[in-house]
Scaffold this motif. Structure first.
Motif, mmCIF file in Angstrom:
data_model
loop_
_atom_site.group_PDB
_atom_site.id
_atom_site.type_symbol
_atom_site.label_atom_id
_atom_site.label_comp_id
_atom_site.label_asym_id
_atom_site.label_seq_id
_atom_site.Cartn_x
_atom_site.Cartn_y
_atom_site.Cartn_z
ATOM 1 N N ALA A 122 -8.997 -10.542 10.090
ATOM 2 C CA ALA A 122 -8.679 -9.580 9.032
ATOM 3 C C ALA A 122 -9.680 -9.717 7.897
ATOM 4 N N ALA A 123 -9.920 -8.596 7.210
ATOM 5 C CA ALA A 123 -10.660 -8.617 5.951
ATOM 6 C C ALA A 123 -9.655 -8.941 4.856
ATOM 7 N N VAL A 124 -9.710 -10.150 4.333
ATOM 8 C CA VAL A 124 -8.686 -10.642 3.415
ATOM 9 C C VAL A 124 -9.176 -10.539 1.977
ATOM 10 N N ASP A 125 -8.322 -10.024 1.114
ATOM 11 C CA ASP A 125 -8.642 -9.990 -0.307
ATOM 12 C C ASP A 125 -8.891 -11.413 -0.798
ATOM 13 N N PRO A 126 -10.018 -11.663 -1.501
ATOM 14 C CA PRO A 126 -10.331 -13.036 -1.939
ATOM 15 C C PRO A 126 -9.233 -13.674 -2.778
ATOM 16 N N GLN A 127 -8.570 -12.894 -3.626
ATOM 17 C CA GLN A 127 -7.492 -13.463 -4.433
ATOM 18 C C GLN A 127 -6.313 -13.866 -3.564
ATOM 19 N N MET A 128 -6.015 -13.059 -2.532
ATOM 20 C CA MET A 128 -4.950 -13.407 -1.609
ATOM 21 C C MET A 128 -5.275 -14.685 -0.854
ATOM 22 N N TRP A 129 -6.542 -14.804 -0.421
ATOM 23 C CA TRP A 129 -6.954 -16.021 0.283
ATOM 24 C C TRP A 129 -6.847 -17.227 -0.645
ATOM 25 N N GLU A 130 -7.290 -17.083 -1.878
ATOM 26 C CA GLU A 130 -7.227 -18.199 -2.823
ATOM 27 C C GLU A 130 -5.786 -18.636 -3.056
ATOM 28 N N GLN A 131 -4.872 -17.661 -3.103
ATOM 29 C CA GLN A 131 -3.480 -17.989 -3.395
ATOM 30 C C GLN A 131 -2.757 -18.586 -2.190
ATOM 31 N N PHE A 132 -2.959 -17.995 -0.996
ATOM 32 C CA PHE A 132 -2.147 -18.373 0.163
ATOM 33 C C PHE A 132 -2.929 -18.916 1.351
ATOM 34 N N GLY A 133 -4.250 -18.697 1.392
ATOM 35 C CA GLY A 133 -5.056 -19.215 2.486
ATOM 36 C C GLY A 133 -4.673 -18.639 3.836
ATOM 37 N N ALA A 179 -8.236 -26.672 -2.963
ATOM 38 C CA ALA A 179 -7.882 -25.260 -2.814
ATOM 39 C C ALA A 179 -7.008 -25.049 -1.590
ATOM 40 N N ALA A 180 -7.348 -25.699 -0.475
ATOM 41 C CA ALA A 180 -6.581 -25.530 0.760
ATOM 42 C C ALA A 180 -5.173 -26.080 0.610
ATOM 43 N N ASP A 181 -5.041 -27.240 -0.027
ATOM 44 C CA ASP A 181 -3.716 -27.831 -0.202
ATOM 45 C C ASP A 181 -2.868 -27.005 -1.162
ATOM 46 N N SER A 182 -3.486 -26.462 -2.213
ATOM 47 C CA SER A 182 -2.755 -25.617 -3.148
ATOM 48 C C SER A 182 -2.242 -24.360 -2.456
#
Length: 218
Positions: free
Chosen positions: A119-130, A193-196
């Motif tokens: 998927a093309a993931v929104d960067p903010q979504m990736w940062e928040q939920f990975g 970042a990954a753990d968060s």
């Protein structure tokens, strides 16, 4: 007896970053081996009479070039169907289109299912939920398949609807979220970042949503 931690550990998880049509995409890969033959697992995944036994009711023309719709969830186009080896579909939900391929490989003592979701993931979504944003959803599907195959029976609808909120479900998803964090780090994300993100997505999957009245101001 079902062991949620052992069950979650049966899944291997991988994250890949690449490009598709000039856009950065993220791919979540999950693999699990089931103690059944490939024909049986293929039937479990593609038979419209059997899919609701572990997942959701499905409608559509379930052949290559046809379309499908999962009740209350994604729909899309069946782009490839090569029984009993693999199928590829578009995964269309909430106005977003992503791509899913499932492959089955026979091996010693069973059949390995590999699920690849890009998927093309929104960067903010990736940062928040990975990767767990999509990964934990598929983890729940993979454990549902295992429950169905182990018993030969339908997974209890109440279990399918709310298992993620149970003690076993929370224990399973905690291990799964940590696994997706490890996969994100292997792909280049920082450990912090990954753990968060793993903590946030675990909370999202294991928190009871507010009742409608709770959302009203007052």
């Amino acid at each position: 007896m079902f062991d949620p931690i052992e069950s979650a550990s049966l899944v291997t998880r991988e994250v890949r970053t690449s490009e598709r049509d000039g856009r950065q995409v993220r791919t979540a890969v999950a693999r699990r081996t089931y103690p059944t033959d490939r024909d049986d697992l293929w039937d479990c995944l593609t038979n419209p009479e059997r899919i609701p036994r572990w997942f959701l009711p499905i409608e559509g023309d379930l052949v290559e070039g046809g379309s499908y719709q999962l009740q209350g969830n994604a729909g899309g186009t069946i782009e490839r169907c090569a029984a009993p080896e693999a199928f590829s579909v578009t995964w269309e939900f909430g106005g977003m289109v992503s791509w899913l391929t499932v492959s089955l490989t026979p091996g010693d003592g069973g059949t390995t299912l590999e699920l690849v979701h890009t998927a093309a993931v929104d960067p903010q979504m990736w940062e928040q939920f990975g990767p767990g944003a999509v990964g934990l959803g598929w983890d729940l599907g993979l454990v549902g398949i295992g429950m169905h195959l182990d018993s030969g029976e339908d997974v209890d609808p109440e279990v399918k609807a709310g298992w993620n909120l149970s003690q076993d479900g929370r224990a399973y998803l905690e291990v799964a979220a940590a696994g997706w964090a490890d996969a994100a780090v292997a792909d280049g994300d920082s450990r912090d970042a990954a753990d968060s993100a793993a903590s946030a997505v675990f909370d999202a999957y294991t928190t009871v949503p507010p009742a409608p009245d709770d959302e009203l101001p007052g």
